[in-house]
Design an enzyme around this catalytic site. Sequence first.
Site, PDB file in Angstrom:
ATOM      1  N   ARG A  77    -149.100  28.930 -21.892  1.00  0.00           N
ATOM      2  CA  ARG A  77    -149.559  30.142 -22.571  1.00  0.00           C
ATOM      3  C   ARG A  77    -149.875  29.905 -24.040  1.00  0.00           C
ATOM      4  O   ARG A  77    -150.631  30.677 -24.643  1.00  0.00           O
ATOM      5  CB  ARG A  77    -148.548  31.267 -22.346  1.00  0.00           C
ATOM      6  CG  ARG A  77    -148.540  31.704 -20.874  1.00  0.00           C
ATOM      7  CD  ARG A  77    -147.447  32.712 -20.570  1.00  0.00           C
ATOM      8  NE  ARG A  77    -146.123  32.168 -20.717  1.00  0.00           N
ATOM      9  CZ  ARG A  77    -145.457  31.486 -19.765  1.00  0.00           C
ATOM     10  NH1 ARG A  77    -146.012  31.297 -18.590  1.00  0.00           N
ATOM     11  NH2 ARG A  77    -144.249  31.032 -19.990  1.00  0.00           N
ATOM     12  N   GLU A 122    -134.342  26.957 -20.582  1.00  0.00           N
ATOM     13  CA  GLU A 122    -133.448  27.985 -20.049  1.00  0.00           C
ATOM     14  C   GLU A 122    -133.264  27.769 -18.542  1.00  0.00           C
ATOM     15  O   GLU A 122    -132.242  28.100 -17.978  1.00  0.00           O
ATOM     16  CB  GLU A 122    -134.102  29.351 -20.297  1.00  0.00           C
ATOM     17  CG  GLU A 122    -133.167  30.470 -20.603  1.00  0.00           C
ATOM     18  CD  GLU A 122    -133.882  31.805 -20.736  1.00  0.00           C
ATOM     19  OE1 GLU A 122    -135.113  31.828 -21.006  1.00  0.00           O
ATOM     20  OE2 GLU A 122    -133.215  32.822 -20.556  1.00  0.00           O
TER      21      GLU A 122
HETATM   22  O1  LIG Z   1    -137.693  27.874 -26.072  1.00  0.00           O
HETATM   23  P1  LIG Z   1    -137.616  27.265 -24.709  1.00  0.00           P
HETATM   24  O2  LIG Z   1    -136.293  27.536 -24.045  1.00  0.00           O
HETATM   25  O3  LIG Z   1    -137.933  25.821 -24.700  1.00  0.00           O
HETATM   26  O4  LIG Z   1    -138.658  28.008 -23.781  1.00  0.00           O
HETATM   27  C1  LIG Z   1    -139.943  28.402 -24.189  1.00  0.00           C
HETATM   28  C2  LIG Z   1    -141.003  27.812 -23.295  1.00  0.00           C
HETATM   29  O5  LIG Z   1    -140.827  28.240 -21.944  1.00  0.00           O
HETATM   30  C3  LIG Z   1    -142.039  28.784 -21.463  1.00  0.00           C
HETATM   31  O6  LIG Z   1    -142.850  27.830 -20.889  1.00  0.00           O
HETATM   32  P2  LIG Z   1    -142.539  27.142 -19.488  1.00  0.00           P
HETATM   33  O7  LIG Z   1    -141.730  25.906 -19.709  1.00  0.00           O
HETATM   34  O8  LIG Z   1    -141.975  28.174 -18.552  1.00  0.00           O
HETATM   35  O9  LIG Z   1    -143.934  26.594 -19.015  1.00  0.00           O
HETATM   36  P3  LIG Z   1    -145.343  27.265 -18.609  1.00  0.00           P
HETATM   37  O10 LIG Z   1    -145.871  27.918 -19.867  1.00  0.00           O
HETATM   38  O11 LIG Z   1    -146.168  26.085 -18.207  1.00  0.00           O
HETATM   39  O12 LIG Z   1    -145.104  28.242 -17.514  1.00  0.00           O
HETATM   40  C4  LIG Z   1    -142.701  29.321 -22.710  1.00  0.00           C
HETATM   41  O13 LIG Z   1    -144.096  29.469 -22.543  1.00  0.00           O
HETATM   42  C5  LIG Z   1    -142.356  28.296 -23.750  1.00  0.00           C
HETATM   43  O14 LIG Z   1    -143.280  27.205 -23.768  1.00  0.00           O
HETATM   44  N1  LIG Z   2    -137.064  34.352 -20.567  1.00  0.00           N
HETATM   45  C1  LIG Z   2    -138.238  33.720 -20.758  1.00  0.00           C
HETATM   46  N2  LIG Z   2    -139.392  34.387 -20.617  1.00  0.00           N
HETATM   47  C2  LIG Z   2    -140.553  33.742 -20.806  1.00  0.00           C
HETATM   48  N3  LIG Z   2    -140.668  32.465 -21.125  1.00  0.00           N
HETATM   49  C3  LIG Z   2    -139.535  31.784 -21.277  1.00  0.00           C
HETATM   50  N4  LIG Z   2    -139.310  30.505 -21.598  1.00  0.00           N
HETATM   51  C4  LIG Z   2    -137.995  30.293 -21.598  1.00  0.00           C
HETATM   52  N5  LIG Z   2    -137.340  31.418 -21.310  1.00  0.00           N
HETATM   53  C5  LIG Z   2    -138.288  32.365 -21.099  1.00  0.00           C
END
Ligand SMILES: O=P(O)(O)OC[C@H]1O[C@H](OP(=O)(O)OP(=O)(O)O)[C@H](O)[C@@H]1O
Ligand SMILES: Nc1ncnc2[nH]cnc12
Length: 176
Positions: A64, A101
């Site tokens: 994103r 997370e």
């Molecule tokens: O602060 P953090 O605990 O590291 O989490 C934040 C990250 O998690 C989500 O991405 P995700 O890893 O779900 O990947 P995606 O955008 O490819 O779905 C979000 O878009 C951030 O990049």
């Molecule tokens: N709760 C949450 N919602 C969306 N993106 C995340 N990346 C890590 N935690 C998340």
Amino acid sequence: MDRDALAALIASRLRDVPDFPKPGVVFKDFTPLLADPVAMRAIVDDAVARYSGEVDVIAGIEARGFMIGTAVAVALGVPFVPIRKKGKLPAATFTASYDLEYGTETIEVHQDSCREGQRVLVMDDVLATGGTAAAACELIERTGAQVVALDVVCEIGFLRGRERLGGHRVRSLLSI
Ligand SMILES: O=P(O)(O)OC[C@H]1O[C@H](OP(=O)(O)OP(=O)(O)O)[C@H](O)[C@@H]1O
Ligand SMILES: Nc1ncnc2[nH]cnc12
């Protein structure tokens, strides 16, 4: 649009999805925000007002961070650099791993994506535990460039992601 109005608009466009992608996680679903061009325009305008003349490159974190970051890069007239999940970038990369997370992940950036001394703004949708953002900042610094700030749409405060970002400037449009 002022900061409070923008935060309220963003809050109204994020959907909480409980137990995704695993039990106990409340996932901030970004898709209603992407579907609202008025809100997206306001986010881009705010970033342009804040960073114009201060950054040479926008780096966006998959997935994103690509959507926000490319829109802002085009509006600022600066290059966009993708930070991708492992195995997606074709040329030589720097690599960093971190905990999320809901699991562990590895991200990469092309070694030649930024030049020594360039000022880079790192963008993403959500700052949660900060693992992703800290790894992304480390990757940018390994290219020789400098991180001006980490900029996210939404910060999940209780997960204390800021604390993992050391001396980096962090800006969030909405803190929850
Ligand atoms: O602060 P953090 O605990 O590291 O989490 C934040 C990250 O998690 C989500 O991405 P995700 O890893 O779900 O990947 P995606 O955008 O490819 O779905 C979000 O878009 C951030 O990049
Ligand atoms: N709760 C949450 N919602 C969306 N993106 C995340 N990346 C890590 N935690 C998340």
